[in-house]
Every structure is written in structure tokens, then in C-alpha cells.
Write a protein that holds these residues in place. Structure first.
Motif, mmCIF file in Angstrom:
data_model
loop_
_atom_site.group_PDB
_atom_site.id
_atom_site.type_symbol
_atom_site.label_atom_id
_atom_site.label_comp_id
_atom_site.label_asym_id
_atom_site.label_seq_id
_atom_site.Cartn_x
_atom_site.Cartn_y
_atom_site.Cartn_z
ATOM 1 N N TRP A 4 0.833 -1.196 0.000
ATOM 2 C CA TRP A 4 0.000 0.000 0.000
ATOM 3 C C TRP A 4 0.868 1.246 0.000
ATOM 4 C CZ3 TRP A 4 -5.325 0.359 2.445
ATOM 5 C CH2 TRP A 4 -5.996 -0.871 2.395
ATOM 6 N N SER A 7 -0.215 7.130 1.659
ATOM 7 C CA SER A 7 -1.473 7.891 1.744
ATOM 8 C C SER A 7 -2.650 6.955 2.016
ATOM 9 C CB SER A 7 -1.695 8.688 0.455
ATOM 10 O OG SER A 7 -1.614 7.827 -0.661
ATOM 11 N N ALA A 8 -2.694 5.811 1.323
ATOM 12 C CA ALA A 8 -3.793 4.866 1.522
ATOM 13 C C ALA A 8 -3.692 4.223 2.907
ATOM 14 C CB ALA A 8 -3.765 3.803 0.433
ATOM 15 N N LEU A 10 -2.488 5.535 5.605
ATOM 16 C CA LEU A 10 -2.910 6.492 6.647
ATOM 17 C C LEU A 10 -4.419 6.531 6.777
ATOM 18 C CD1 LEU A 10 -0.416 9.417 5.979
ATOM 19 C CD2 LEU A 10 -0.572 8.046 8.069
ATOM 20 N N VAL A 11 -5.109 6.530 5.641
ATOM 21 C CA VAL A 11 -6.577 6.572 5.664
ATOM 22 C C VAL A 11 -7.119 5.296 6.315
ATOM 23 C CG1 VAL A 11 -8.661 6.550 4.222
ATOM 24 C CG2 VAL A 11 -6.745 8.067 3.642
ATOM 25 N N ASP A 12 -6.589 4.164 5.879
ATOM 26 C CA ASP A 12 -7.106 2.887 6.361
ATOM 27 C C ASP A 12 -6.785 2.676 7.840
ATOM 28 O OD1 ASP A 12 -8.460 0.390 5.393
ATOM 29 O OD2 ASP A 12 -6.696 -0.483 6.344
ATOM 30 N N THR A 14 -6.249 4.971 10.093
ATOM 31 C CA THR A 14 -7.064 5.902 10.877
ATOM 32 C C THR A 14 -8.455 5.307 11.082
ATOM 33 O OG1 THR A 14 -5.849 7.798 9.991
ATOM 34 C CG2 THR A 14 -8.005 8.252 10.955
ATOM 35 N N GLN A 15 -9.010 4.774 9.995
ATOM 36 C CA GLN A 15 -10.333 4.170 10.088
ATOM 37 C C GLN A 15 -10.334 2.972 11.044
ATOM 38 O OE1 GLN A 15 -13.856 3.079 7.047
ATOM 39 N NE2 GLN A 15 -11.892 2.253 6.444
ATOM 40 N N LEU A 18 -9.834 4.141 14.774
ATOM 41 C CA LEU A 18 -11.013 4.839 15.315
ATOM 42 C C LEU A 18 -12.156 3.873 15.606
ATOM 43 C CD1 LEU A 18 -11.243 8.035 13.059
ATOM 44 C CD2 LEU A 18 -10.600 7.945 15.471
ATOM 45 N N ARG A 33 -0.918 -6.499 6.698
ATOM 46 C CA ARG A 33 -2.035 -5.981 5.913
ATOM 47 C C ARG A 33 -1.561 -5.092 4.757
ATOM 48 N NH1 ARG A 33 -7.567 -4.985 6.217
ATOM 49 N NH2 ARG A 33 -8.238 -2.918 5.554
ATOM 50 N N ILE A 48 -0.360 9.839 12.716
ATOM 51 C CA ILE A 48 -1.741 9.767 13.207
ATOM 52 C C ILE A 48 -1.821 10.296 14.642
ATOM 53 C CG2 ILE A 48 -3.658 8.199 13.762
ATOM 54 C CD1 ILE A 48 -2.670 6.388 11.458
ATOM 55 N N ARG B 6 -0.027 16.814 3.323
ATOM 56 C CA ARG B 6 -1.030 15.854 2.851
ATOM 57 C C ARG B 6 -1.260 14.723 3.856
ATOM 58 N NH1 ARG B 6 -1.737 14.490 -3.012
ATOM 59 N NH2 ARG B 6 -3.380 15.988 -2.568
ATOM 60 N N SER B 7 -0.187 14.192 4.421
ATOM 61 C CA SER B 7 -0.342 13.050 5.329
ATOM 62 C C SER B 7 -1.232 13.422 6.523
ATOM 63 C CB SER B 7 1.024 12.558 5.803
ATOM 64 O OG SER B 7 1.758 13.631 6.355
ATOM 65 N N LEU B 10 -4.902 13.891 5.398
ATOM 66 C CA LEU B 10 -5.619 12.632 5.151
ATOM 67 C C LEU B 10 -6.141 12.033 6.450
ATOM 68 C CD1 LEU B 10 -3.316 11.003 2.450
ATOM 69 C CD2 LEU B 10 -5.716 11.677 2.150
ATOM 70 N N VAL B 11 -5.302 12.071 7.494
ATOM 71 C CA VAL B 11 -5.718 11.519 8.790
ATOM 72 C C VAL B 11 -6.887 12.339 9.348
ATOM 73 C CG1 VAL B 11 -5.004 11.164 11.191
ATOM 74 C CG2 VAL B 11 -3.441 10.580 9.326
ATOM 75 N N THR B 14 -10.148 12.009 7.247
ATOM 76 C CA THR B 14 -10.760 10.697 7.467
ATOM 77 C C THR B 14 -11.531 10.713 8.784
ATOM 78 O OG1 THR B 14 -8.993 9.614 6.247
ATOM 79 C CG2 THR B 14 -10.282 8.221 7.720
ATOM 80 N N LEU B 18 -15.624 10.394 8.956
ATOM 81 C CA LEU B 18 -16.192 9.223 9.638
ATOM 82 C C LEU B 18 -17.101 9.629 10.792
ATOM 83 C CD1 LEU B 18 -13.134 6.777 9.896
ATOM 84 C CD2 LEU B 18 -15.140 6.520 8.429
ATOM 85 N N ILE B 47 -8.392 9.899 -2.738
ATOM 86 C CA ILE B 47 -7.641 8.829 -2.057
ATOM 87 C C ILE B 47 -8.521 8.168 -0.991
ATOM 88 C CG2 ILE B 47 -5.692 8.352 -0.507
ATOM 89 C CD1 ILE B 47 -4.212 10.712 -1.946
ATOM 90 N N ILE B 48 -9.203 9.001 -0.195
ATOM 91 C CA ILE B 48 -10.053 8.465 0.881
ATOM 92 C C ILE B 48 -11.178 7.612 0.289
ATOM 93 C CG2 ILE B 48 -11.619 9.090 2.776
ATOM 94 C CD1 ILE B 48 -9.898 11.618 3.193
ATOM 95 N N VAL B 51 -9.864 4.203 -0.833
ATOM 96 C CA VAL B 51 -9.617 3.257 0.259
ATOM 97 C C VAL B 51 -10.934 2.737 0.813
ATOM 98 C CG1 VAL B 51 -8.676 2.974 2.592
ATOM 99 C CG2 VAL B 51 -7.386 4.263 0.880
ATOM 100 N N PHE B 52 -11.855 3.644 1.102
ATOM 101 C CA PHE B 52 -13.152 3.231 1.661
ATOM 102 C C PHE B 52 -13.854 2.244 0.732
ATOM 103 C CE2 PHE B 52 -14.302 7.123 4.552
ATOM 104 C CZ PHE B 52 -13.168 6.877 5.299
#
Lengths: 277, 277
Positions: A4, A7-8, A10-12, A14-15, A18, A33, A48, B6-7, B10-11, B14, B18, B47-48, B51-52
Motif C-alpha cells: 500500500w 497515503s492509503a 494512513l486513511v485505512d 485511521t479508520q 477509530l 495488511r 496519526i 497531505r499526510s 488525510l488523517v 478521514t 467518519l 484517495i479516501i 480506500v473506503f
């Protein structure tokens, strides 16, 4: 599986973090992963953590060693909590809430997911660091609050009933005097809902003299459980207070039915611990 | 205020998205918060979204134009939903749940925040795209489910009571026959809890003949409200079914008290719409 991009990741991450507060996630779980080196994962986690803590919305706790990993600790800083509670106070002060007998209508507030989620996070912050096995509340209006708090502490909710239901199995029952109606009430808890010796946080929507909370504490004694804290959304002063050391988010000091005025203020959450009644 | 990297963006984005499903956030809100160009924000959002949607956990919906922005739509793909529900089925099949009279103990499942949150997301996915102003449930065990669903749909919860409480103000009351106890029950809803003409989703934990849900539908008629859907966690077949077109997550087809066996399967969520009873 492909590697990965940061950027991807970090989004994943974080999700993922949380969605499961307090759960320890091993770094290898993330490394596998995302097909990434643990050093990269550590850098991601640092980013994060930095965002969460600078926004006052939580932090990441890293546990070193073989059984280690990272967990998300939700938090709401006092400034933000005050903003949320100021808004709630303003809405509590609306005279249209006054019901016959000087009772206050609260069901609208207790039905709003946005507000409940914020209150849950405030309670979770207030009781962070305590060992909590379960959150206890009494039907009906306490339930959404207890559940909202439980989501941030990731512990189960147990619900005390006013009347016995066939779907609860064997129950333990105690008697208590309800402050608001001055009548004896029975409180029951299903035997299988709580293990003996559990550490329990009590959450409720409203407290005057504290008769209901007192009843819940008596009930917990029957389960040899330890009360680690009591949190209520609205406190209203009583001549005789049955509970010590609770945390209240707001305080309704007077309801003038004639003038149709409600006096509302922040609760003892913002006082030093020693000052709490 | 400094420009965000950006990093960090993104956090933070997200987290923000959410925490407020379905709410339209103007791109300028993000652009100002992060001191970044709208083009950069759009790239972040792409990007978000990527990933989602590749994880099957939701998507971002972009609304163009001056009043436009972006909103997070929570989703759980069917594969993931099936995993969650398979686990619930396995736990439902535990014979220790059998109570005298063939009732099932469900309170432990309905107290677990992890499980509730997943069920909430499954219901939110099943009823996505419908206009929903409020979620209705009946005390007590339906409340955590309704609230969990409401968090993903970001609509208020209204709670129907079995008995009238002074803290509800004026109420509307209807009579209904409870399928499980075969007795008449009264259901009440506070007048001020629901606006006339609202579009309402009904969520409950358990349904047999559907007497309670039927009562809720009758109550909604008094409010000139429209029922947009009915979702139950556990359905159990009845000789006479009072409700059509509901969505069930699991099905308990038989509880054999003597052999101590419970027959459990997936609900009609996984059937084609036409096949649902």
C-alpha cells in the motif's frame, strides 16, 4: 497482495484505529495488511498520533515488546467539551422543556446521535485510565448515553430494569426510593449479565437525590462488583444527596414553572476533584 | 494558521468524515481548515474514497456546484455483513441462551458495542438511499440497536414506551397484542418526539408475529408518519405474520427446550427483495 502507498495506509489505519478504541493492534497486523516494513508503520502511527493529539481528539498509545502494539485512546479536551456542554446548556434552558410538575423533557437531546456521541466521548475521557469491565445504566433514557460511552471505552453495557421481563432469565432485585416520584421502586438486573467482582461505571441521564443510582450501587453490591465511577448528564440539587463523588456534565439549579424559566449551568466536570459534592 | 501536509490532512479528513456520516461538508471548509488549494483537497478526497470503497466500508459522495461538497456514506459489503452475521448466528445457537418458556437471552449481544456498531452499519446499508427523518424503536432492548443505526444514518431516535412516564409530556397511546406474551399492551409515544409527516425507519431486536411492530406502525399513523422500512435483528417464524416487507438479519427457526437446541440461520437480508415474506 500489493504494497500500500503511505497515503492509503494512513486513511485505512485511521479508520481501523477509530473503529476499535482501546484495542491493542500488533504492529505486525498492520505490517502484513499493508505489506510494509514495521518502520514505515511506526512512522504512519507517529503521524496519526500527532494529528489526533494536536486536535485534542485522542492519542495513540504504543506498547513495546513481543506482545506489544498500538491502541487508540479517545479523548476530548476540556475546551471542546465545554463548547459541547455550553450548547447543551443553552438547549436545556429552553422553557418549552418544562413539563407539568416541573419535570424537564430531555428525550429529544437523548435521541440525537451527534450529541450522544460527543457526550459519550466526554464521559470516556472523564473516566479514562480506570479499570472498567462494564457500564451499567437503568432503562430507558440512560441507555443511549451508556451505549455512546461504551463505544469509546469498548466495554459492554448492562441494563437495569424497573420490572422483571421473561427475556432476562433469573434476576437480582433491590428496592429503592425514587427521588423524583418519592415512591418505592424495584430495580432488577439479570444474573447472567454481570460477572461477580466486575468493575462497573454507572451512567445515567438525570440525577436529583440519587435514589436510582443508590439502588444501582446496592444492586452492584449483590454482584460483589466495584463501582469505579458515576456519571450523569443532568444533575439537579437535592436537599438530601445520597451519592458522593459523581461526575455531572450539566446542572439544572431551578425550574420555575410559573415564570417558565430554567436555570442551567455546567456540571462539576469542570471543578477540581476535591470540590465535587 | 499553517498549511497542513497531505499526510496530516488525510488523517484529519478521514476522522472528520467518519464522525459525521451523511453530512455535506463544503470543500471550502476543508480548504480553509488546511490552508490548501481545493485541487489538493479533491485529490485527498479521491484517495479516501478509493480506500473506503475498495475496503467495502463506505464511499464519499461529491455534490458539485456552489452548495456542493462531500459526504461520507457508510456501507458494509455483503461479504463482510455475512461474516458478522455468521458470528452472531453461532453465538445465538448457544443452548445456554434458552430461558424458561423457550425465550432466548439476547441482552449480552445487545450490550456489546463492537457488535452493535456492526449491526448498525448493516441496517444503515440496507436502508441507504431512503429518505429517513427518524428511527423508531420500543424500549428496552431495541434502543441500542436503533441508536447504533442512527449513528450511521445521522438521524434522531424516538423511543416508544410501554408505560406512560411523567417525563414524556403529552403522549399518543395505542393498543397492540404482543405475540410473545399474547397479552394486550399499550404503546405510547411522546407527542413532541416526532413531527407530523415524518419518514420513519422502525428498528427492533426481535420479532415473532410482529404485534409490537404492528403497534408502532399504528402509532406512526397517528402522527401521519410514513414507515420507510422495518429492520429486526432476530426473526422467528409465526403462524400468523402481521408485518410485510421487513428486513431480518438472523432467523431463529426453532427452540427445542427439551433437547436444548436452537436452530439459527441468516435472515432475509440475503434474499432478493421479492422473496422476503
Amino acid at each position: 497482495m500489493e504494497k500500500w502507498k503511505r497515503s492509503a495506509r494512513l486513511v485505512d489505519m485511521t479508520q481501523q484505529l477509530l473503529s476499535q478504541p482501546y484495542r491493542l493492534v500488533p504492529l505486525t497486523t498492520f505490517a502484513e495488511r499493508y505489506q510494509s516494513a514495521k518502520s514505515s508503520i511506526s512512522e504512519d502511527l507517529a503521524i496519526i498520533h500527532e494529528v489526533f493529539s494536536s486536535e485534542g481528539s485522542g492519542r495513540l498509545e504504543t506498547v513495546a515488546g513481543a506482545a506489544g502494539g498500538v491502541r487508540y485512546i479517545p479523548q476530548m479536551d476540556l475546551d471542546h467539551a465545554r463548547q459541547v456542554l455550553d450548547e447543551i446548556c443553552e438547549r436545556l434552558a429552553n422553557p418549552e422543556r418544562i413539563l407539568p410538575g416541573g419535570f424537564l423533557y430531555l428525550s429529544d437531546l437523548l435521541g440525537e446521535p451527534w450529541l450522544l456521541s460527543h457526550i459519550g466521548k466526554i464521559f470516556a475521557t472523564a473516566f479514562a485510565g480506570k479499570k472498567i469491565d462494564a457500564i451499567m445504566t437503568v432503562e430507558t433514557k440512560g441507555i443511549p448515553l451508556a451505549y455512546a460511552t461504551a463505544q469509546y471505552l469498548q466495554v459492554p453495557v448492562v441494563i437495569v430494569r424497573y420490572d422483571y421481563r421473561v427475556t432476562e432469565g433469573s434476576v437480582v432485585t433491590v428496592n429503592t426510593v425514587s427521588g423524583s416520584s418519592r415512591r418505592m421502586k424495584q430495580l432488577s438486573l439479570s444474573k447472567r449479565s454481570l460477572e461477580e467482582g466486575s468493575h462497573v461505571l454507572i451512567i445515567d441521564d438525570f440525577m436529583k437525590a440519587g435514589g436510582t443510582v443508590r439502588g444501582m450501587i446496592d444492586l452492584l453490591a449483590e454482584f460483589k462488583a466495584k463501582v469505579v465511577g458515576v456519571g450523569v448528564m443532568v444533575e439537579t440539587p437535592a436537599e438530601e444527596q445520597l451519592i458522593d463523588g459523581f461526575v455531572s456534565l450539566t446542572q439544572v439549579t431551578e425550574v420555575d414553572v410559573k415564570k417558565r424559566e430554567i436555570s442551567v449551568g455546567l456540571g462539576n466536570l469542570f471543578m477540581e476533584k476535591e470540590e465535587r459534592s
